[in-house]
Design an enzyme around this catalytic site. Sequence first.
Site, PDB file in Angstrom:
ATOM      1  N   ASP A   1       0.820  -1.225   0.000  1.00 24.06           N
ATOM      2  CA  ASP A   1       0.000   0.000   0.000  1.00 24.06           C
ATOM      3  C   ASP A   1       0.852   1.273   0.000  1.00 24.06           C
ATOM      4  OD1 ASP A   1      -2.380  -1.635   0.343  1.00 24.06           O
ATOM      5  OD2 ASP A   1      -1.783  -1.821   2.438  1.00 24.06           O
TER       6      ASP A   1
ATOM      7  N   LYS B   1       2.655   2.305  -5.101  1.00 23.31           N
ATOM      8  CA  LYS B   1       3.426   1.870  -6.274  1.00 23.31           C
ATOM      9  C   LYS B   1       2.695   2.178  -7.578  1.00 23.31           C
ATOM     10  CE  LYS B   1       3.505  -2.267  -4.531  1.00 23.31           C
ATOM     11  NZ  LYS B   1       2.996  -1.943  -3.184  1.00 23.31           N
TER      12      LYS B   1
ATOM     13  N   GLN C   1       2.263  -5.819  -3.391  1.00 21.57           N
ATOM     14  CA  GLN C   1       2.492  -5.864  -1.942  1.00 21.57           C
ATOM     15  C   GLN C   1       3.784  -5.128  -1.565  1.00 21.57           C
ATOM     16  OE1 GLN C   1       1.887  -9.281  -3.273  1.00 21.57           O
ATOM     17  NE2 GLN C   1      -0.232  -9.488  -2.677  1.00 21.57           N
TER      18      GLN C   1
END
Length: 423
Positions: free
Chosen positions: A13, A16, A224
């Site tokens: 989070d 990206k 992730q």
Amino acid sequence: MTVDLLLGLQWGDEGKGKIVDVLTSNYDIIARFQGGPNAGHTLEFDGIKHVLRTIPSGIFHKKAVNIIGNGVVIDPVVFQKEIEGLQKFDIDIKSKLIISRKAHLILPTHRLLDAASEAAKGKAKIGSTLKGIGPTYMDKTGRNGLRVGDIELEDFADRYRALADKHEEMIKFYDVAIQYNLAEMETEFFEAIEELKKLDFIDSEEYLHQAQKAGKSILCEGAQGSLLDVDFGTYPFVTSSNTTAAGACTGLGIAPNKIKEVYGIFKAYVTRVGSGPFPTELFDEDGATMARIGNEFGSVTGRQRRCGWLDLVALKYAVQVNGVTQLMMMKGDVLSGFKTLKVCTAYEYKGEEITHFPYNIEPENVTPVYQEFKGWAQDLTGMTTYEELPKELKEYIEFIEKEVEVPIKIVSVGPDRKQTILK
């Protein structure tokens, strides 16, 4: 020829999707190398918020080819809905999106196994998103899985049935009450498989090898974050794949010596979704303020993210494991208004002060050691140059750079692609 990587350095989070979107105009190919549809990349531009789950973030740029690599696990149903959501933007999906034959498929029964396994854990649950990703990777490493290339085989339906039947027996073993209609789920699955067939399947390692020989520029995109890596993250509260730089090599078939820049993305503070240790987590008004101003809710799951001060012990660890060459700091604007900021520079660990990331960071073993910084009150969201930023924020940035020994090249001051300051 350039092969660069873009990775999250915390528990995911980090933002990206926005940075890939900002950078993609510089690359011919954007390639996703691991993860599944539990990881949403959020992009915001022209007043519209987009959430991508499996499709690489370069899909909105006209010239970029987008590859879903062999390290990714694909849920055809979720994937079909994602494509349908892009149709209104007049994107030529067929020419811009290609898929590795070696990518594994998430079956309906993988999702059911995920739910059964998590239910059986009770209070010890790890916070799975129940998307079937863990069970799919288990089948991959157990050499049972179905891959995209299997769709092209005449006996695909038979292969599917054999694996699904095996899964149903495993679900019975968990002895938990979960409600489902598998026939309905399978109808949806096979309809989505037909839609998936309309895209081009490739031998992605050969495709990328030839692209490198032809001088194409490639950006490898992870999902992730590094602290969720199955080997180097806070196990067992991790994802099921290698989210670190090494995962780009195994997830795409790119040789390590071809990689040039490693872009590391981190927030100016830290967030975490789901269960697991989090040394700098805040349970006070500061944490609630971060969550509110930062809109800290999962882009796919909607789950509220836990918030805490920046952890430099963990950040240095992620920089080291990934070989990061450039840093990008996200959500600096969220910290505007805090009178005092704290940064964790060390841990009290079993009676001594350490600055490396230890095997166990459970709260009974680790207490963060903080250094305080003066905050700033200015609204950053309209600023466009590094010189405009408050003196206190520049000091914060320069301290981080000194500690991790890697330059911060981008400072994000808002969710829109235009709210990006190059340093």
